[in-house]
Design a protein around this motif. Sequence first.
Motif, PDB file in Angstrom:
ATOM      1  N   ARG A   1       0.803  -1.217   0.000  1.00 23.52           N
ATOM      2  CA  ARG A   1       0.000   0.000   0.000  1.00 23.52           C
ATOM      3  C   ARG A   1       0.836   1.268   0.000  1.00 23.52           C
ATOM      4  O   ARG A   1       0.321   2.327  -0.384  1.00 23.52           O
ATOM      5  CB  ARG A   1      -0.931   0.022   1.226  1.00 23.52           C
ATOM      6  CG  ARG A   1      -1.990  -1.071   1.240  1.00 23.52           C
ATOM      7  CD  ARG A   1      -2.935  -0.933   0.072  1.00 23.52           C
ATOM      8  NE  ARG A   1      -4.011  -1.925   0.112  1.00 23.52           N
ATOM      9  CZ  ARG A   1      -3.931  -3.125  -0.416  1.00 23.52           C
ATOM     10  NH1 ARG A   1      -2.822  -3.500  -1.061  1.00 23.52           N
ATOM     11  NH2 ARG A   1      -4.940  -3.979  -0.342  1.00 23.52           N
ATOM     12  N   ILE A   2       2.097   1.201   0.420  1.00 26.05           N
ATOM     13  CA  ILE A   2       2.896   2.427   0.570  1.00 26.05           C
ATOM     14  C   ILE A   2       4.142   2.415  -0.300  1.00 26.05           C
ATOM     15  O   ILE A   2       4.294   3.251  -1.198  1.00 26.05           O
ATOM     16  CB  ILE A   2       3.293   2.657   2.052  1.00 26.05           C
ATOM     17  CG1 ILE A   2       2.053   2.799   2.933  1.00 26.05           C
ATOM     18  CG2 ILE A   2       4.163   3.909   2.175  1.00 26.05           C
ATOM     19  CD1 ILE A   2       2.354   2.970   4.412  1.00 26.05           C
ATOM     20  N   LEU A   3       5.067   1.479  -0.053  1.00 22.63           N
ATOM     21  CA  LEU A   3       6.398   1.554  -0.661  1.00 22.63           C
ATOM     22  C   LEU A   3       6.325   1.533  -2.189  1.00 22.63           C
ATOM     23  O   LEU A   3       6.752   2.478  -2.853  1.00 22.63           O
ATOM     24  CB  LEU A   3       7.273   0.411  -0.134  1.00 22.63           C
ATOM     25  CG  LEU A   3       8.777   0.532  -0.400  1.00 22.63           C
ATOM     26  CD1 LEU A   3       9.564  -0.224   0.671  1.00 22.63           C
ATOM     27  CD2 LEU A   3       9.161  -0.006  -1.771  1.00 22.63           C
ATOM     28  N   PHE A   4       5.812   0.446  -2.764  1.00 23.01           N
ATOM     29  CA  PHE A   4       5.730   0.358  -4.215  1.00 23.01           C
ATOM     30  C   PHE A   4       4.509   1.092  -4.751  1.00 23.01           C
ATOM     31  O   PHE A   4       4.576   1.735  -5.802  1.00 23.01           O
ATOM     32  CB  PHE A   4       5.701  -1.102  -4.661  1.00 23.01           C
ATOM     33  CG  PHE A   4       6.983  -1.845  -4.397  1.00 23.01           C
ATOM     34  CD1 PHE A   4       8.165  -1.456  -5.001  1.00 23.01           C
ATOM     35  CD2 PHE A   4       7.013  -2.929  -3.540  1.00 23.01           C
ATOM     36  CE1 PHE A   4       9.352  -2.130  -4.767  1.00 23.01           C
ATOM     37  CE2 PHE A   4       8.194  -3.619  -3.291  1.00 23.01           C
ATOM     38  CZ  PHE A   4       9.367  -3.207  -3.905  1.00 23.01           C
ATOM     39  N   ALA A   5       3.378   0.995  -4.043  1.00 26.03           N
ATOM     40  CA  ALA A   5       2.131   1.571  -4.554  1.00 26.03           C
ATOM     41  C   ALA A   5       2.164   3.093  -4.592  1.00 26.03           C
ATOM     42  O   ALA A   5       1.609   3.713  -5.513  1.00 26.03           O
ATOM     43  CB  ALA A   5       0.953   1.099  -3.709  1.00 26.03           C
ATOM     44  N   GLU A   6       2.805   3.738  -3.611  1.00 16.72           N
ATOM     45  CA  GLU A   6       2.760   5.197  -3.524  1.00 16.72           C
ATOM     46  C   GLU A   6       4.111   5.869  -3.760  1.00 16.72           C
ATOM     47  O   GLU A   6       4.221   6.813  -4.531  1.00 16.72           O
ATOM     48  CB  GLU A   6       2.221   5.618  -2.142  1.00 16.72           C
ATOM     49  CG  GLU A   6       0.793   5.161  -1.855  1.00 16.72           C
ATOM     50  CD  GLU A   6      -0.252   5.917  -2.657  1.00 16.72           C
ATOM     51  OE1 GLU A   6       0.094   6.956  -3.260  1.00 16.72           O
ATOM     52  OE2 GLU A   6      -1.411   5.474  -2.693  1.00 16.72           O
ATOM     53  N   ILE A   7       5.160   5.393  -3.091  1.00 18.57           N
ATOM     54  CA  ILE A   7       6.450   6.094  -3.154  1.00 18.57           C
ATOM     55  C   ILE A   7       7.170   5.812  -4.475  1.00 18.57           C
ATOM     56  O   ILE A   7       7.561   6.745  -5.190  1.00 18.57           O
ATOM     57  CB  ILE A   7       7.333   5.702  -1.952  1.00 18.57           C
ATOM     58  CG1 ILE A   7       6.664   6.162  -0.647  1.00 18.57           C
ATOM     59  CG2 ILE A   7       8.721   6.339  -2.083  1.00 18.57           C
ATOM     60  CD1 ILE A   7       7.425   5.749   0.601  1.00 18.57           C
ATOM     61  N   VAL A   8       7.355   4.540  -4.822  1.00 12.86           N
ATOM     62  CA  VAL A   8       8.038   4.189  -6.074  1.00 12.86           C
ATOM     63  C   VAL A   8       7.090   4.323  -7.262  1.00 12.86           C
ATOM     64  O   VAL A   8       7.456   4.830  -8.316  1.00 12.86           O
ATOM     65  CB  VAL A   8       8.630   2.768  -6.000  1.00 12.86           C
ATOM     66  CG1 VAL A   8       9.275   2.381  -7.322  1.00 12.86           C
ATOM     67  CG2 VAL A   8       9.656   2.682  -4.876  1.00 12.86           C
ATOM     68  N   GLY A   9       5.853   3.869  -7.109  1.00 12.19           N
ATOM     69  CA  GLY A   9       4.870   3.952  -8.184  1.00 12.19           C
ATOM     70  C   GLY A   9       4.473   2.608  -8.740  1.00 12.19           C
ATOM     71  O   GLY A   9       3.353   2.430  -9.201  1.00 12.19           O
ATOM     72  N   THR A  10       5.363   1.641  -8.692  1.00  9.27           N
ATOM     73  CA  THR A  10       5.063   0.267  -9.085  1.00  9.27           C
ATOM     74  C   THR A  10       6.229  -0.603  -8.647  1.00  9.27           C
ATOM     75  O   THR A  10       7.276  -0.101  -8.221  1.00  9.27           O
ATOM     76  CB  THR A  10       4.842   0.153 -10.610  1.00  9.27           C
ATOM     77  OG1 THR A  10       4.348  -1.135 -10.921  1.00  9.27           O
ATOM     78  CG2 THR A  10       6.147   0.375 -11.377  1.00  9.27           C
ATOM     79  N   THR A  11       6.071  -1.911  -8.759  1.00 10.39           N
ATOM     80  CA  THR A  11       7.133  -2.833  -8.363  1.00 10.39           C
ATOM     81  C   THR A  11       8.123  -2.980  -9.501  1.00 10.39           C
ATOM     82  O   THR A  11       7.763  -3.377 -10.609  1.00 10.39           O
ATOM     83  CB  THR A  11       6.543  -4.207  -8.005  1.00 10.39           C
ATOM     84  OG1 THR A  11       5.523  -4.044  -7.021  1.00 10.39           O
ATOM     85  CG2 THR A  11       7.622  -5.130  -7.483  1.00 10.39           C
ATOM     86  N   THR A  12       9.387  -2.663  -9.233  1.00 12.03           N
ATOM     87  CA  THR A  12      10.446  -2.795 -10.228  1.00 12.03           C
ATOM     88  C   THR A  12      11.779  -2.894  -9.508  1.00 12.03           C
ATOM     89  O   THR A  12      11.942  -2.364  -8.393  1.00 12.03           O
ATOM     90  CB  THR A  12      10.442  -1.610 -11.215  1.00 12.03           C
ATOM     91  OG1 THR A  12      11.433  -1.825 -12.224  1.00 12.03           O
ATOM     92  CG2 THR A  12      10.731  -0.294 -10.529  1.00 12.03           C
ATOM     93  N   ASP A  13      12.747  -3.578 -10.138  1.00 11.61           N
ATOM     94  CA  ASP A  13      14.102  -3.683  -9.593  1.00 11.61           C
ATOM     95  C   ASP A  13      14.070  -4.157  -8.140  1.00 11.61           C
ATOM     96  O   ASP A  13      14.752  -3.602  -7.289  1.00 11.61           O
ATOM     97  CB  ASP A  13      14.830  -2.341  -9.689  1.00 11.61           C
ATOM     98  CG  ASP A  13      16.338  -2.494  -9.550  1.00 11.61           C
ATOM     99  OD1 ASP A  13      16.794  -3.540  -9.054  1.00 11.61           O
ATOM    100  OD2 ASP A  13      17.063  -1.556  -9.936  1.00 11.61           O
TER     101      ASP A  13
END
Length: 529
Positions: free
Chosen positions: A419-431
């Motif tokens: 809900r936070i790290l990839f979803a909001e701060i990074v924008g999506t899951t990558t690397d």
Amino acid sequence: LSLSGRGGYFALVIALVSTAAQASGLADHGDDLFEREKIELSVNGFFRLRGDWLNNLDLDRGTTPSGQPLFAVPLGNPTGQSLFAADMRLRTDIAIYAPFAAAAVKIRADLIDNLVLGSTPVLSPGAGNAPTPAASPGQFPAPLLRLKRAYGEVLTPFGYIAAGRMGNMWGLGLMSNGGDCLDCNLGDAADRIAFVTSLAQHLWAVAYDFSAVGPTQYRKDAQRQLILDPTTDVHSVSFAFMNVKDDHTRKRRRIAGKWTVEYGLLGSYRWQDNDVPASYLAKDTTLTPTSVMRRGYKAGVIDGWLRLQTPHFKLEAEAAVLIADAEQASLLPGVLLRDRVQSLQVGGAVETTIGAPGSVFTGGLNLGAASGDPAPGFGAFPPAGSTPGAGELDGPQLDIPRDTRIDNFRFHPDYRVDRILFAEIVGTTTDAWYVRPWTKTRLLEFRSYQLELAADATFSRAFYASSTPGNDAGLGMELHAALTWASKDGFDVLAEYAVLFPMAGFDNPAQSLTAQPAQLGRVRLAWRF
């Protein structure tokens, strides 16, 4: 140069999973098509209203070398901690079935699409306090109605044929995601012509996508358009075979104590010979023959999907390999680059569920990985014109001529890992890779309502420390809990809370600052029809 991700640059052609009017493409392959005595109309969809509280998503770790925080902060008080937002969406899926034929026309119309509450006020004196007609993200003024899908389909003695703008979904939605869930924000669609037939107990599909066209010009009637250079069109061709069951078959086999195995394999190829960068980089630019330049773009993807279900266990997985090559990456006519841009991206995810559907207690373990690139920044949504820089959150993954590769795989943003790290701060899951144990418990059940509590924890690390702002592979541990009050009549209430404990990958060594925890709260009301 983007080689995967949002909107499906590698948007795959074949759809999988739904049979309703809102089906994301080809998975229904005509299950709802049969001869009717008169015209029939099917309408379904949902109205969603939700509010978010976001606390310290900049992690109190200062700014990156470019002077920007990791996440937006209050404009009037940059040291403030909390931001708030509320939005709504009214989605309508319509299916119109023709009489005396196994044919239908299907439409998706979002009457209000992610409208931020209070974002379109009337401010002129004496105008009252009513808001203006709803605007959509990135469009102002915008129409109240956004038509996202419109396509026809027919079931013939030889197979299923579909044509038009339809949803695009494959497997878990790792790469191509139709955005059909209540909390989805985007959703892929494709302008395509497709054919699906049954052979040897499998579904075989072939499709052609009008992925993109070059600059256009209106004809004399000022309504129709012409493509000024066919060599600039982006073409996609896909082939797939699938072994899939419908929901009723899966349920029947599960009750009978049988295993159900479903799978599919997709191959897609995309190419573009030439390009006219001036048509999308600059407005009001006069196009001439010198505006056309060589691109020589070729890309291919192989994507496999598997679902295994037993009476008390389910496993679903998707894995994809993408290879791409751009002969000429320059965006300036007459300025040619010597080196090609190439890409090899790999990604996959696994979801497991222990416990029978409808059990009081279920749980499982989800995990996934998206290949990375050693260039600085995650490469999720690099700003246009940005240059690679150590310590930045995002950035282009190539730096010609020193770096001519883009190897980071990007999950579709509607495939949410947290809900936070990839979803909001990074924008999506990558690397990165992640592990996510989860559990769900039914606390109460009434005749038409039930109350469920879900909880999960997501641990993640980057593949390349150089991609993170803190130059460390450790990303974070995120805890999440959600309470859902669901009605069989279609009304749902969701309240959820998440807290992220960032690791050294988000620290700020240059300013000697340690990343601090972030929080997110969300309440969602939904009416399904």
